[in-house]
Design an enzyme around this catalytic site. Structure first.
Site, PDB file in Angstrom:
ATOM      1  N   SER A 112       0.043 -19.746 -24.580  1.00 25.23           N
ATOM      2  CA  SER A 112       0.359 -19.502 -25.807  1.00 25.23           C
ATOM      3  C   SER A 112       1.408 -18.474 -26.829  1.00 25.23           C
ATOM      4  CB  SER A 112      -2.189 -18.909 -26.424  1.00 25.23           C
ATOM      5  OG  SER A 112      -1.672 -19.777 -27.757  1.00 25.23           O
ATOM      6  N   ASP A 252       3.429 -21.268 -32.938  1.00 22.98           N
ATOM      7  CA  ASP A 252       3.026 -19.878 -31.603  1.00 22.98           C
ATOM      8  C   ASP A 252       3.583 -21.210 -30.716  1.00 22.98           C
ATOM      9  OD1 ASP A 252       0.838 -22.433 -30.985  1.00 22.98           O
ATOM     10  OD2 ASP A 252      -0.226 -20.595 -30.134  1.00 22.98           O
ATOM     11  N   ASP A 254       2.579 -23.141 -27.889  1.00 22.49           N
ATOM     12  CA  ASP A 254       2.386 -23.692 -27.482  1.00 22.49           C
ATOM     13  C   ASP A 254       1.883 -24.791 -28.300  1.00 22.49           C
ATOM     14  OD1 ASP A 254      -0.333 -23.185 -27.795  1.00 22.49           O
ATOM     15  OD2 ASP A 254      -1.343 -23.216 -26.415  1.00 22.49           O
ATOM     16  N   ASP A 256      -0.241 -24.985 -30.914  1.00 23.97           N
ATOM     17  CA  ASP A 256      -1.896 -25.321 -31.298  1.00 23.97           C
ATOM     18  C   ASP A 256      -2.757 -24.147 -32.411  1.00 23.97           C
ATOM     19  OD1 ASP A 256      -2.466 -22.803 -30.174  1.00 23.97           O
ATOM     20  OD2 ASP A 256      -4.415 -23.624 -28.738  1.00 23.97           O
TER      21      ASP A 256
END
Length: 464
Positions: A112, A252, A254, A256
């Protein structure tokens, strides 16, 4: 019962095996996330997943991602699972594809917002939700050799195949989510963070007609999250102002989560997204019980402003899995975290930074106003400050409430603020830090109390 051997992948790792944190298993690649650990995680996830069928694996751009994916694939195929590898993709693409394709589950290889040297493993079940706490505990026990499972019988090796083409289904969902709304000619800046958002973030906005400027727009595992993205908004703010853009969005590693800035460079965090999007749903009578779901980190100004609109703000512990569970239980239509994870019941109940960004942008222009004007209609946030105190001793960090000096200091600070502020102290589930958050009506009180509490924590939790 201690497990002697875990054929066909060798012996269990013992008590040294890391467990699931706030968002999966995470740590320094090659030191915590070793090939041996990833092999075992893949195998035991393959055994623990209840449904039959293949397992998906996606990844962000980190250099260590290929190693982790290869080891997970080896473990999963050793457990008899076929594996479909998606390659570079946003985390939300994995649960969406699980539900669309009817596969057994999926894994996302990402840390992340963490630094490039870290990596992690997120696990999703057949419903697209993150693996339940009980299933996580079962995997952990198997990793440590504290339990055993029935033998599989005759060994069957699964087959792995590249399946990057499946990401087109996710791209289609992004376009369908905004219906007929468009962004023709709207100047927008995207910070793709050298990460997962590079797979489809720019494409999504170009397909809607936006006049796009892209920062950090190629996958680069050595620079993911470094001075860019949703944790470092300064490059985005500068670019929006210099280019005269209407708005900007940062993701960010990833993708999400998402944070936005308006044309004046003002930050729009997850609380503001919930308030603005929630207000639209409220006016459309599409918000059951006028309820929004957020976490304990959400600003007190947000809560009080939402209550003034006749709404209810339900708070959960930190972590989008807690928001997800509360939304399912209450039937809420919208929820999320201040950090930028936003979950919509109409769009799969999964934190999705790119989807949230296209929703916010198109909803704004569907109303015929600028994002700056829309933000002016949002709430006035209480001054809030978050300090991370590094505490390397995991036991002390986790059991910080046993530190009398710190709890006494917190009690004294809370008494001084009365009902006009909040203090939240918690151990991070993803980093070796204790998070100390203070918010109050007066910024000088926030600065003073945050500094004082952080100093007390530093002094008493890091003793030799």
């Amino acid at each position: 019962m201690v497990q002697e051997a875990c054929s066909p992948i060798g012996p269990a790792l013992g008590d040294a095996a890391p467990g699931f944190g706030t968002d999966g298993i995470r740590g320094l690649a090659g030191t915590v996330l070793t090939p041996a650990l990833c092999l075992q995680v893949g195998y035991w996830v393959g055994r623990v997943l209840q449904a039959e069928g293949p397992v998906l694996i996606g990844m962000d751009s980190r250099t260590s991602g290929s190693m982790v994916v290869a080891a997970l694939t080896a473990g999963l195929t050793a457990a008899g699972r076929d594996v479909w590898t998606l390659g570079l993709c946003p985390t939300p693409a994995v649960p969406l594809l699980i539900r669309q394709l009817g596969v057994a589950g999926g894994l996302m290889v990402s840390a992340s917002h963490n630094p490039p040297a870290d990596n992690g493993i997120k696990v999703f079940g057949v419903d697209g939700a993150k693996l339940s706490a009980s299933r996580q505990a079962q995997v952990e026990a198997c990793l440590k050799g504290q339990t055993s499972m029935a033998e599989q019988g005759k060994f069957r090796c699964g087959v792995a195949r590249p399946s990057a083409d499946l990401l087109d289904r996710y791209r289609e969902v992004l376009q369908e989510s905004v219906a007929e709304r468009r962004l023709d000619g709207v100047p927008i800046v995207l910070d793709l963070c050298w990460g997962s958002a590079t797979a489809c973030g720019a494409d999504a906005f170009r397909a809607l007609g936006a006049d796009l400027t892209v920062l950090h727009g190629e996958p680069d595992g050595s620079r993911i999250n470094v001075a860019c993205g949703s944790t470092h908004l300064e490059p985005l703010q500068r670019a929006v102002i210099e280019r005269g853009a209407a708005m900007g969005f940062a993701f960010d590693g990833d993708a999400d989560r998402m944070l936005a800035v308006d044309g004046r460079g003002r930050i729009i965090d997850g609380d503001h997204v919930l308030f603005l999007w929630g207000s639209v749903l409220q006016e459309q009578q599409a918000l059951p019980e006028q309820r929004l779901v957020a976490t304990v980190m959400s600003n007190l100004g947000f809560e009080r402003a939402w209550q003034q609109r006749g709404g209810t703000l339900e708070r959960t512990p930190v972590g989008d899995q807690h928001v997800h569970a509360a939304m399912v239980a209450s039937g809420a239509a919208l929820g999320g975290e201040q950090s930028g994870h936003i979950l919509s019941a109409s769009h799969g109940l999964c934190g999705d930074g790119v989807l949230t960004a296209v929703q916010l942008a198109t909803l704004c222009y569907a109303q015929g106003i600028s994002l700056s004007d829309w933000l002016d209609r949002s709430f006035q946030a209480y001054p809030q400050k978050l300090v991370n105190v590094r505490v390397m001793d995991r036991a002390r960090r986790k059991n910080w409430s046993a530190c009398t000096a710190l709890t006494d200091a917190i009690a004294s600070a809370e008494q001084s603020m009365g009902e006009n502020g909040r203090i939240l102290v918690r151990a991070s589930g993803t980093e070796p830090v204790l998070r100390v958050m203070v918010e109050a009506e007066q910024s000088d009180a926030v600065e003073h109390l945050t500094g004082h509490l952080a100093a007390v924590a530093e002094e008493h939790l890091n003793v030799a």
